[in-house]
Design an enzyme around this catalytic site. Sequence first.
Site: not given
Ligand code: GLU
Length: 405
Positions: A96
Amino acid sequence: MLDDTHQFLESAATRLGLSNEVLAQLKRADAEHIFDVELSDGQSYKAYRVQHNHQRGPYKGGIRFHPQVNLDEVRTLATLMSLKTAAVGLPLGGGKGGIAVDPRQLSQAQLEELSRKYAAALYPHIGPDKDIPAPDVNTDATIIDWMVDEYEKLTGDSSHASFTGKSIEKGGSLGRDAATGRGGVLALEELLRLDKADTKGLTVAIQGYGNVGSYFGTILQERHKDWQLVAVSDSEAALYSEKGLDAVRLQEYKTGRGRFKAYDEGGTQVITNDDLLALRVDVLVLAGFEDTVTKENAKTVHVPYVVEMANGPVTKAAYDLLSAHGCVILPDIIANAGGVIVSYLEWVQNLQKEKWPESKVNQELASHMKRAVEETYHYAQQEAISLKESAFILALQKLTETSRL
Ligand code: GLU
């Protein structure tokens, strides 16, 4: 939030008989990149990318732009991503990123500079087979397109597979925008079916009507004419209508930067966010931020089903209180996995130089979701545990199966 996630992780690890060493490893991230992004006007912003676990494949997870972004939050969200990708069976790990910034205070040029500099600072650590970032809170295809462009300029890569959530022109996938919301609706449908719930005239309230919440609302309305969306909220206020709200109209209103506290159309009532949480609806969808339902306000929540569309919107203490009252909580790592599932499909399309029709994307999304909910539900029944515990145990099992620990 990190403590809460670790508590869920610990109890799942205990059930699986994992050693303390393995548990410690799972709590730790593989790498943490912490740096400052300085704009040409001299303003500097704290930026992060936490790469949590890559046993199942490249790190995967969004980038969030928000004033409250901090290392603990990014660590937690990265951990949840590793569990999420495992829970829905993707060959990906978890990571993240984020920048502590209020993007509404920036001009378009500053936003572009910030996005490009973030990608430029990270480029040696990311890439199609290393770490594939995506959008998250306050980031979208425009921002991701700038980042891909910067990455490709610096590396010479032209696959477009270094990021997902791109615009369609830049190699994005049809259906990615709506994917998290759609996945949530599909997961809820599956849960209600397995639970043999009476869904006639089902009432739904959505806390947080941003990208995820509003697609949840519109897709729900499209698929279930006899269900009723009775309340929605933004950070300032909520709207309520006993007769039902028009999800599409409200999505347009929010996209046009409208504020619910100023909404006055067709017999809707402006109520507070606390009022929304206390509504006696059948399904409460939490699509805002983490820690929305806490020990304090959990007492006011009286609904049979909660859907965690945000990451960690119910604290551990609130979760225990709600579960004790028989409330069924569809956990975040399953409920909101639609986004990363379609991100995975986008990455596959990029690598294979393919462009799939939206119907194919949605079909794949549905089958991943259905399988994950079914598996989680049956294991929960078999072991007489909650869906959250079940999802965490199954995810951890998959994560450690492939692990070299
Ligand atoms: N931000 C989204 C999540 O928390 C998508 C992450 C992604 O597509 O890699 O799942």
